[in-house]
Design a protein around this motif. Structure first.
Motif, PDB file in Angstrom:
ATOM      1  N   VAL A  93     -17.283  -5.685  -0.684  1.00 29.60           N
ATOM      2  CA  VAL A  93     -18.383  -5.460   0.271  1.00 29.60           C
ATOM      3  C   VAL A  93     -17.856  -4.544   1.369  1.00 29.60           C
ATOM      4  CG1 VAL A  93     -19.553  -7.671  -0.166  1.00 29.60           C
ATOM      5  CG2 VAL A  93     -17.780  -7.543   1.600  1.00 29.60           C
ATOM      6  N   ILE A  94     -18.769  -4.063   2.184  1.00 28.74           N
ATOM      7  CA  ILE A  94     -18.372  -3.135   3.254  1.00 28.74           C
ATOM      8  C   ILE A  94     -18.451  -3.892   4.578  1.00 28.74           C
ATOM      9  CG2 ILE A  94     -18.848  -0.914   4.352  1.00 28.74           C
ATOM     10  CD1 ILE A  94     -20.331  -0.141   1.707  1.00 28.74           C
ATOM     11  N   VAL A  95     -17.306  -4.022   5.231  1.00 28.57           N
ATOM     12  CA  VAL A  95     -17.238  -4.758   6.497  1.00 28.57           C
ATOM     13  C   VAL A  95     -16.806  -3.785   7.584  1.00 28.57           C
ATOM     14  CG1 VAL A  95     -16.106  -6.634   7.743  1.00 28.57           C
ATOM     15  CG2 VAL A  95     -16.672  -6.907   5.327  1.00 28.57           C
ATOM     16  N   GLU A  96     -17.662  -3.632   8.574  1.00 26.47           N
ATOM     17  CA  GLU A  96     -17.359  -2.710   9.674  1.00 26.47           C
ATOM     18  C   GLU A  96     -16.965  -1.336   9.121  1.00 26.47           C
ATOM     19  OE1 GLU A  96     -17.426  -3.472  13.237  1.00 26.47           O
ATOM     20  OE2 GLU A  96     -18.649  -5.088  12.423  1.00 26.47           O
ATOM     21  N   GLY A  97     -17.682  -0.914   8.086  1.00 26.42           N
ATOM     22  CA  GLY A  97     -17.461   0.424   7.524  1.00 26.42           C
ATOM     23  C   GLY A  97     -16.322   0.524   6.528  1.00 26.42           C
ATOM     24  N   ARG A  98     -15.586  -0.561   6.323  1.00 29.35           N
ATOM     25  CA  ARG A  98     -14.461  -0.500   5.386  1.00 29.35           C
ATOM     26  C   ARG A  98     -14.719  -1.425   4.202  1.00 29.35           C
ATOM     27  NH1 ARG A  98      -9.171  -2.160   7.776  1.00 29.35           N
ATOM     28  NH2 ARG A  98      -8.383  -1.282   5.840  1.00 29.35           N
ATOM     29  N   ARG A  99     -14.332  -0.980   3.009  1.00 30.17           N
ATOM     30  CA  ARG A  99     -14.527  -1.836   1.834  1.00 30.17           C
ATOM     31  C   ARG A  99     -13.397  -2.852   1.761  1.00 30.17           C
ATOM     32  NH1 ARG A  99     -12.332   2.101  -2.955  1.00 30.17           N
ATOM     33  NH2 ARG A  99     -10.985   3.331  -1.643  1.00 30.17           N
ATOM     34  N   ILE A 100     -13.766  -4.074   1.472  1.00 26.65           N
ATOM     35  CA  ILE A 100     -12.748  -5.113   1.327  1.00 26.65           C
ATOM     36  C   ILE A 100     -13.117  -6.029   0.171  1.00 26.65           C
ATOM     37  CG2 ILE A 100     -12.142  -5.122   3.788  1.00 26.65           C
ATOM     38  CD1 ILE A 100     -13.586  -7.760   4.031  1.00 26.65           C
ATOM     39  N   ASN A 101     -12.117  -6.748  -0.319  1.00 23.42           N
ATOM     40  CA  ASN A 101     -12.366  -7.780  -1.320  1.00 23.42           C
ATOM     41  C   ASN A 101     -12.773  -9.050  -0.583  1.00 23.42           C
ATOM     42  OD1 ASN A 101     -11.661  -6.139  -3.461  1.00 23.42           O
ATOM     43  ND2 ASN A 101      -9.531  -6.786  -3.456  1.00 23.42           N
ATOM     44  N   ALA A 102     -14.025  -9.453  -0.749  1.00 22.09           N
ATOM     45  CA  ALA A 102     -14.531 -10.599   0.011  1.00 22.09           C
ATOM     46  C   ALA A 102     -13.888 -11.914  -0.411  1.00 22.09           C
ATOM     47  CB  ALA A 102     -16.052 -10.684  -0.135  1.00 22.09           C
ATOM     48  N   CYS A 103     -13.258 -11.930  -1.592  1.00 19.60           N
ATOM     49  CA  CYS A 103     -12.599 -13.167  -2.032  1.00 19.60           C
ATOM     50  C   CYS A 103     -11.257 -13.370  -1.359  1.00 19.60           C
ATOM     51  CB  CYS A 103     -12.415 -13.180  -3.545  1.00 19.60           C
ATOM     52  SG  CYS A 103     -11.157 -12.024  -4.148  1.00 19.60           S
ATOM     53  N   LEU A 104     -10.751 -12.329  -0.706  1.00 18.09           N
ATOM     54  CA  LEU A 104      -9.400 -12.405  -0.143  1.00 18.09           C
ATOM     55  C   LEU A 104      -9.403 -12.632   1.361  1.00 18.09           C
ATOM     56  CD1 LEU A 104      -7.122  -9.679  -1.767  1.00 18.09           C
ATOM     57  CD2 LEU A 104      -7.182 -12.129  -2.168  1.00 18.09           C
ATOM     58  N   THR A 105     -10.553 -12.870   1.939  1.00 13.35           N
ATOM     59  CA  THR A 105     -10.607 -12.982   3.383  1.00 13.35           C
ATOM     60  C   THR A 105     -11.483 -14.176   3.768  1.00 13.35           C
ATOM     61  OG1 THR A 105     -11.055 -11.704   5.389  1.00 13.35           O
ATOM     62  CG2 THR A 105     -12.570 -11.377   3.574  1.00 13.35           C
ATOM     63  N   LEU A 106     -11.090 -14.858   4.813  1.00 14.73           N
ATOM     64  CA  LEU A 106     -11.867 -16.020   5.243  1.00 14.73           C
ATOM     65  C   LEU A 106     -13.074 -15.580   6.061  1.00 14.73           C
ATOM     66  CD1 LEU A 106      -8.948 -18.395   6.269  1.00 14.73           C
ATOM     67  CD2 LEU A 106     -10.348 -18.510   4.193  1.00 14.73           C
ATOM     68  N   ALA A 107     -14.166 -16.295   5.881  1.00 21.47           N
ATOM     69  CA  ALA A 107     -15.391 -15.943   6.611  1.00 21.47           C
ATOM     70  C   ALA A 107     -15.177 -16.009   8.124  1.00 21.47           C
ATOM     71  CB  ALA A 107     -16.528 -16.875   6.185  1.00 21.47           C
ATOM     72  N   VAL A 108     -14.405 -16.992   8.578  1.00 23.47           N
ATOM     73  CA  VAL A 108     -14.217 -17.146  10.031  1.00 23.47           C
ATOM     74  C   VAL A 108     -13.515 -15.944  10.653  1.00 23.47           C
ATOM     75  CG1 VAL A 108     -14.257 -19.675  10.123  1.00 23.47           C
ATOM     76  CG2 VAL A 108     -12.097 -18.481   9.658  1.00 23.47           C
ATOM     77  N   MET A 109     -12.844 -15.152   9.831  1.00 23.86           N
ATOM     78  CA  MET A 109     -12.172 -13.963  10.365  1.00 23.86           C
ATOM     79  C   MET A 109     -13.169 -12.841  10.638  1.00 23.86           C
ATOM     80  SD  MET A 109      -8.968 -14.051   7.741  1.00 23.86           S
ATOM     81  CE  MET A 109      -8.188 -12.537   8.273  1.00 23.86           C
ATOM     82  N   HIS A 110     -14.423 -13.043  10.244  1.00 20.19           N
ATOM     83  CA  HIS A 110     -15.407 -11.968  10.404  1.00 20.19           C
ATOM     84  C   HIS A 110     -16.540 -12.345  11.338  1.00 20.19           C
ATOM     85  CE1 HIS A 110     -13.281  -9.593   7.526  1.00 20.19           C
ATOM     86  NE2 HIS A 110     -13.129 -10.690   6.821  1.00 20.19           N
ATOM     87  N   ASP A 111     -16.269 -13.289  12.196  1.00 19.32           N
ATOM     88  CA  ASP A 111     -17.272 -13.671  13.196  1.00 19.32           C
ATOM     89  C   ASP A 111     -17.679 -12.424  13.987  1.00 19.32           C
ATOM     90  OD1 ASP A 111     -18.889 -15.223  14.754  1.00 19.32           O
ATOM     91  OD2 ASP A 111     -17.271 -15.902  16.088  1.00 19.32           O
ATOM     92  N   GLY A 112     -18.973 -12.130  14.004  1.00 19.45           N
ATOM     93  CA  GLY A 112     -19.471 -10.976  14.760  1.00 19.45           C
ATOM     94  C   GLY A 112     -19.499  -9.681  13.977  1.00 19.45           C
ATOM     95  N   ASP A 113     -18.946  -9.668  12.771  1.00 19.01           N
ATOM     96  CA  ASP A 113     -18.845  -8.400  12.024  1.00 19.01           C
ATOM     97  C   ASP A 113     -20.168  -7.985  11.373  1.00 19.01           C
ATOM     98  OD1 ASP A 113     -16.237  -8.143  12.691  1.00 19.01           O
ATOM     99  OD2 ASP A 113     -15.428  -8.489  10.683  1.00 19.01           O
ATOM    100  N   GLU A 114     -20.260  -6.667  11.146  1.00 21.59           N
ATOM    101  CA  GLU A 114     -21.390  -6.111  10.389  1.00 21.59           C
ATOM    102  C   GLU A 114     -20.956  -5.935   8.942  1.00 21.59           C
ATOM    103  OE1 GLU A 114     -23.956  -3.428  11.822  1.00 21.59           O
ATOM    104  OE2 GLU A 114     -23.876  -4.239  13.864  1.00 21.59           O
ATOM    105  N   ILE A 115     -21.758  -6.475   8.057  1.00 21.10           N
ATOM    106  CA  ILE A 115     -21.399  -6.483   6.632  1.00 21.10           C
ATOM    107  C   ILE A 115     -22.538  -5.883   5.819  1.00 21.10           C
ATOM    108  CG2 ILE A 115     -20.865  -8.000   4.669  1.00 21.10           C
ATOM    109  CD1 ILE A 115     -19.830 -10.007   6.881  1.00 21.10           C
ATOM    110  N   THR A 116     -22.167  -5.032   4.888  1.00 16.15           N
ATOM    111  CA  THR A 116     -23.176  -4.499   3.959  1.00 16.15           C
ATOM    112  C   THR A 116     -22.806  -4.948   2.553  1.00 16.15           C
ATOM    113  OG1 THR A 116     -23.485  -2.547   5.348  1.00 16.15           O
ATOM    114  CG2 THR A 116     -24.311  -2.420   3.093  1.00 16.15           C
ATOM    115  N   THR A 117     -23.767  -5.562   1.883  1.00 20.36           N
ATOM    116  CA  THR A 117     -23.582  -5.950   0.481  1.00 20.36           C
ATOM    117  C   THR A 117     -24.481  -5.049  -0.377  1.00 20.36           C
ATOM    118  OG1 THR A 117     -25.398  -7.540   0.423  1.00 20.36           O
ATOM    119  CG2 THR A 117     -23.263  -8.343   1.228  1.00 20.36           C
TER     120      THR A 117
END
Ligand code: FES
Ligand code: FES
Length: 212
Positions: A93-117
């Protein structure tokens, strides 16, 4: 001779005391980890995620991955779970303009982030150009990797536009040239078990403006 005996004894003492210290430190360390795991297991945090332009307040167990938060809490099942270990790219998915593997990151680390699926890129009747190109070039067979491939390729073209270097050119300071080799390298984290790679490359090349 006496000197050698003394030396051997002191060496043994040193080894024994080191082993004892290590065993105590190891046991203490395990206890600390167990305590911290025990504490974490009971904690829930409400986080705010701006997904596809809509903000959601989501209470999640602190151990929830971003992938599970999207799929299980927000029912955005377009993002796929393949390996769940950061190896296949299906969950990109795209988080704050960067693509990341959503399985490798905890949701709590993205509090406030903009995400595009994939759901936020386009819709039936109003597809993103990359989605339309995948359809046009048959860039999929079973389609399981496709949401990740599309999110990854959209963000990848932005990376190249922004001149974010990769190691494929070997030149980390010069301009990034959009070539099929560069695209292949940058998309290498997205695996397609159906082997639709050449069609995927055709779709990306069309959107990226790479001439064959
Ligand atoms: S499911 Fe995340 S990389 Fe495979
Ligand atoms: S289209 Fe089936 S895994 Fe890529």
């Amino acid at each position: 001779m006496q000197y050698l005996i003394d030396l051997e004894l002191s060496r043994r003492n040193l080894l024994l005391s080191s082993a004892a210290t290590f065993a105590v430190a190891g046991a203490a360390g395990k206890e600390a980890v167990a305590q911290s795991v025990g504490n974490t297991m009971t904690e829930t945090t409400t986080i705010s995620l701006a997904v596809n332009g809509t903000r959601h307040d989501v209470p999640v167990d602190n151990r929830t991955t971003l992938l599970d938060a999207l799929r299980e809490h927000l029912q955005l099942t377009g993002t796929k779970k393949g390996c769940d270990h950061g190896q296949c790219g299906a969950c990109t998915v795209i988080v704050e303009g960067r693509r990341i593997n959503a399985c490798l990151t905890l949701a709590v680390m993205h509090d406030g982030d903009e995400i595009t699926t994939i759901e936020g890129l386009g819709r039936p009747g109003d597809l993103h150009p990359m989605q339309a190109a995948f359809v046009k070039h048959d860039g999929f067979q079973c389609g399981y990797c496709t949401p990740g491939q599309i999110c990854s390729s959209v963000a990848m073209l932005e990376e190249i536009k922004a001149n974010v270097p990769s190691h494929v050119t070997g030149d980390l300071t010069g301009p990034v040239e959009l070539t099929t080799a560069e695209v292949r390298e940058r998309m290498s984290g997205n695996i397609c078990r159906c082997g639709a790679y050449s069609n995927i490359l055709d779709a990306i090349s069309e959107v990226g403006g790479i001439r064959a």
